[in-house]
Design a protein around this motif. Sequence first.
Motif, PDB file in Angstrom:
ATOM      1  N   VAL A  61       4.848 -32.906  -0.928  1.00 15.04           N
ATOM      2  CA  VAL A  61       4.576 -33.923  -1.943  1.00 15.04           C
ATOM      3  C   VAL A  61       5.233 -35.257  -1.574  1.00 15.04           C
ATOM      4  CG1 VAL A  61       5.066 -34.562  -4.330  1.00 15.04           C
ATOM      5  CG2 VAL A  61       4.215 -32.277  -3.808  1.00 15.04           C
ATOM      6  N   LYS A  99       6.039 -36.596   1.316  1.00  8.67           N
ATOM      7  CA  LYS A  99       5.415 -37.371   2.392  1.00  8.67           C
ATOM      8  C   LYS A  99       4.066 -37.919   1.935  1.00  8.67           C
ATOM      9  CE  LYS A  99       3.099 -33.692   4.958  1.00  8.67           C
ATOM     10  NZ  LYS A  99       3.013 -32.946   6.217  1.00  8.67           N
ATOM     11  N   THR A 100       3.393 -37.187   1.089  1.00  6.98           N
ATOM     12  CA  THR A 100       2.109 -37.674   0.599  1.00  6.98           C
ATOM     13  C   THR A 100       2.313 -38.852  -0.347  1.00  6.98           C
ATOM     14  OG1 THR A 100       1.213 -35.436   0.742  1.00  6.98           O
ATOM     15  CG2 THR A 100      -0.027 -37.033  -0.569  1.00  6.98           C
ATOM     16  N   ARG A 101       3.338 -38.761  -1.175  1.00  6.71           N
ATOM     17  CA  ARG A 101       3.655 -39.860  -2.090  1.00  6.71           C
ATOM     18  C   ARG A 101       4.462 -40.955  -1.398  1.00  6.71           C
ATOM     19  NH1 ARG A 101       1.017 -40.443  -6.775  1.00  6.71           N
ATOM     20  NH2 ARG A 101       2.860 -41.489  -7.585  1.00  6.71           N
ATOM     21  N   GLN A 102       4.868 -40.702  -0.169  1.00  5.28           N
ATOM     22  CA  GLN A 102       5.732 -41.628   0.564  1.00  5.28           C
ATOM     23  C   GLN A 102       6.981 -41.945  -0.238  1.00  5.28           C
ATOM     24  OE1 GLN A 102       2.961 -44.865   1.552  1.00  5.28           O
ATOM     25  NE2 GLN A 102       2.697 -43.947   3.558  1.00  5.28           N
TER      26      GLN A 102
END
Lengths: 224, 224
Positions: free
Chosen positions: B178, B180-183
């Motif tokens: 989550v 890395k996807t949301r940075q």
Amino acid sequence: MPRTLQKQRRPEETRKRLVAAAQELVLERGFSASGVDQICERAGVTKGAFFHHFKSKDEIGIAALGAWAEFGMAAYAEARKAPAKPPLARVHRFFDIMTGFVTDSTSPVTCVVGMMSQELAQANPVLRGVCSGYLGDWTDFAKELLEEAKAAQKPRVDFDAAEAAWFLNALWQGSMLVAKTRQDPHIVIRNLAHARAFIDGLFSGTATLPPRKSPQPRTKRRTK
Amino acid sequence: MPRTLQKQRRPEETRKRLVAAAQELVLERGFSASGVDQICERAGVTKGAFFHHFKSKDEIGIAALGAWAEFGMAAYAEARKAPAKPPLARVHRFFDIMTGFVTDSTSPVTCVVGMMSQELAQANPVLRGVCSGYLGDWTDFAKELLEEAKAAQKPRVDFDAAEAAWFLNALWQGSMLVAKTRQDPHIVIRNLAHARAFIDGLFSGTATLPPRKSPQPRTKRRTK
DNA sequence: CCATACATACCAACCAGTTTGTATGCCTCG
DNA sequence: CGAGGCATACAAACTGGTTGGTATGTATGG
């Protein structure tokens, strides 16, 4: 060039079949390992049809994510139909829905958003952004349920609903990942049970974990 | 055929470079999207060297997983060096180490095992099995730490250490996905803080979640 | 009759893997 | 100690199949 008869034209239907095929393949092998040809073969159409409806492979990825999120959010929205009487009733219904995804399926429970997030978060900014948005939608929904519960009953210890929602989201995604790798769907069920008890404990302050040793994992289970 | 001078031969070094390159590429784009040619290019060797050391792409995947797990478990093993005096000291150290992975890195924290599990769990039985084993190793380690804590101090509410360890494993993997996807690496840090408080709460029974606005990264832990 | 909805053939780039050749370093054996 | 043999460690070119994408056609239905 077309020697064969063209079937009756159902553009809407064709598009849906392509998206469904893409979702299936992504769940099985991931996005990059799913070729356009394979998607077409599973959908029963040719590449001409594919690139008529989608101008690139990325675009069907976006469509697959969108359709998946729409389907999922519709299922989760059922939690809103639960009574509001016990403050945590809708939160419990939310957990029931997630648990149902596991018990109602023979194949391992997986998620197109989680799949594509993992593969593409670092390599594909566009698809990463789309995934990020849908993860945010899920979290927003969970956050709202938690905030409504907080409004209805002051929790024993105050907590940030958004942070708790992200906690649940990560646990949910990670549970699916671990469970399919271990080939043990009970991991998801147990983790959801523990998370439910965790949330309960924030309000009631009684137990924070189911005290007993949890149900037997091994044998195939049938629940509906 | 070779018109160019062959560099000095260091087979061990060459192998390590290939494995390291494979790990990097898997973390960036996943396993199936990482070509053998790209691995060779990043390692600075040719395909001849690759297939001399590994008889297939799958085999370097296994090697990459093994090297990753070895490195990771060595880092986690540091938790054993913490004093055993407060029963949860080593568990806290364990959380510190995970938190350190986030705070000590500029790039998003990711995991080769999580990456390859997600992609290959359903499509590649061999690599799935390898991933499953390493996930199990991580969980066993966490389980032992929790059991030692239970032995040193009877928890407020009894819980199954193995189930709690799988809970933490799923949360850890999902948090990386989550985040890395949301940075937003803080998602991992907050989730770890909440999980730590959750475990603490099982023993002490005081607070189960840090009150509102979450804390900043914990004390910096040394690397390696 | 014409935009839409396809089908087919094709393309350059790339895929994992193989073949073939050669450079290197150690290990004899004289 | 030096010459020669030889398994190891690569390099480079190549193979058949697949990749995402395109070009060009034609059938369909409004």
